[in-house]
Design an enzyme around this catalytic site. Structure first.
Site, PDB file in Angstrom:
ATOM      1  N   ASN A 155       0.861  -1.188   0.000  1.00  0.00           N
ATOM      2  CA  ASN A 155       0.000   0.000   0.000  1.00  0.00           C
ATOM      3  C   ASN A 155       0.893   1.232   0.000  1.00  0.00           C
ATOM      4  OD1 ASN A 155      -2.905  -1.027   0.407  1.00  0.00           O
ATOM      5  ND2 ASN A 155      -1.687  -2.177   1.909  1.00  0.00           N
ATOM      6  N   GLU A 156       1.078   1.771  -1.187  1.00  0.00           N
ATOM      7  CA  GLU A 156       1.984   2.897  -1.355  1.00  0.00           C
ATOM      8  C   GLU A 156       1.339   4.180  -0.835  1.00  0.00           C
ATOM      9  OE1 GLU A 156       4.847   2.170  -2.009  1.00  0.00           O
ATOM     10  OE2 GLU A 156       5.182   0.994  -3.813  1.00  0.00           O
ATOM     11  N   PRO A 157       2.143   5.240  -0.596  1.00  0.00           N
ATOM     12  CA  PRO A 157       1.567   6.514  -0.161  1.00  0.00           C
ATOM     13  C   PRO A 157       0.406   6.918  -1.066  1.00  0.00           C
ATOM     14  CG  PRO A 157       3.940   6.624  -0.065  1.00  0.00           C
ATOM     15  CD  PRO A 157       3.607   5.292  -0.693  1.00  0.00           C
TER      16      PRO A 157
END
Ligand code: GLP
Length: 355
Positions: A155-157
């Site tokens: 879950n990337e920024p």
């Protein structure tokens, strides 16, 4: 918890091995207590270099202390996409190598997102992954690592607090960081299947582990604002999440970096210098220009109460800094200034000695 600064409980260990041993024992206790009630223990598992020592500790508990994984069901956080499970870099392969092949888990109880699903079937596949977690009774304990950009799972920024298992595009920084596992960056898949942030937040308990050079992102996640730009900061809203970190990963926490802000500390010339230099750098002011108000506004009012005048403290710190500067790193013959770092005897000249 050091209140008001750390918004997530943090346990600090001397080495990653000690932290991993602690986490493994917590997991072991949970497996055993579930077993004694005749229940399955549902673990959420992570990959990356961080949990390798955790899995080594779990394997040891299995081999030496009879910890059985027969009643354990696992769900891995993520997998690259596309990737074959046999590929050396796949998280299937990682889990087999580091844990599953070394313990007595039933292969039917292992769940890892499949990196081979056809693109048009992925949505459905991800929904099924979520349903499977639910059908297993939800995750009892989720293990997490953390990416340098604060990602959890993949879950990337920018990932939504409400995201669920889905196909995501990897950040370039993540591909660069993970390139070490591949021949070169061009071989790192551009996508991955990952549990969402809400999937992770639904776990009953969460343990996030971080070692070494993760101090910056650990500090932001634990002490900063909750923001989707730093996915791990959302863990502040979980009611049973603990960070297990080593001493190096703890160095940016306020209690170590600016201990004077967390309560009373014993002032020594070193801590005074650290506090004053920290303030000067933060305010972008020369030490000798710091005012009484700067001290008070920077939470250093105690220092004034104890030592009086800010101007006097500025001078003392300035002298300490000045006396640490030397134009004679090789030693100054006959130097007589007390407490000055210059050596009175010249350092042996290695070049002339070897001639
Ligand atoms: C990967 C994984 C994450 C992991 C992170 C940190 O991208 N998807 O689950 O936490 O990297 O990796 P490492 O532990 O190697 O620093």
């Amino acid at each position: 918890m050091v209140d008001s600064f750390e918004k997530i409980p943090v346990k600090i260990f001397t080495t990653p091995k000690d932290g991993s041993e602690f986490a493994a024992r917590e997991i072991g206790k949970l497996i055993r207590s579930k077993e004694s009630k005749g229940e399955k223990c549902v673990l959420g598992l992570a990959t990356g270099s961080t949990p390798i020592s955790l899995y080594a500790s779990l394997v040891r508990l299995h081999q030496e202390e009879g910890l059985s994984f027969k009643n354990v069901v696992t769900f891995n956080l993520d997998e690259y996409y596309p990737i074959e499970p046999e590929a050396l870099q796949s998280y299937h392969n990682f889990m087999q190598r580091n844990l599953f092949s070394k313990v007595d888990i039933d292969p039917a109880n292992i769940n890892i997102p499949d990196g081979r699903v056809a693109k048009d079937k992925i949505k459905e596949y991800c929904q099924q992954y979520e349903q499977k977690i639910e059908a297993a009774g939800g995750i009892d304990l989720q293990v997490l690592g953390i990416g340098n950009n604060g990602h959890i799972g993949f879950n990337e920024p920018g990932s939504s607090r409400y995201s669920k298992t889905r196909l995501v595009t990897l950040d370039n920084s993540t591909r660069v960081a993970n390139a070490r596992e591949f021949q070169n960056i061009s071989h790192v898949p551009r996508m991955a299947i990952t549990m969402g942030i809400s999937t992770i937040m639904n776990a009953k308990r969460i343990i996030l582990m971080a070692w070494g050079l993760k101090a910056n992102i650990v500090q932001k996640s634990v002490e900063g604002h909750v923001t989707e730009h730093i996915p791990a900061s959302i863990l502040q809203q979980h009611n049973d999440c603990t960070f297990i970190i080593d001493e190096l990963a703890a160095t940016e926490l306020t209690r170590f970096k600016s201990p004077w802000l967390t309560g009373e500390i014993t002032w020594t010339p070193q801590t005074i210098r650290k506090a004053v230099v920290h303030m000067a750098l933060k305010l972008k002011k020369p030490v000798l220009s710091l005012t009484t108000n700067d001290y008070i506004d920077s939470g250093l009012g105690d220092l004034l109460t104890e030592f009086g005048d800010g101007y006097e403290i500025n001078l003392q710190v300035y002298y300490q800094l000045r006396d640490s500067i030397t134009g004679w790193p090789g030693g100054k013959p006959n130097a007589v200034i007390p407490n000055h770092p210059e050596r009175s005897e010249p350092y042996p000249n290695l070049l002339s000695a070897s001639r």
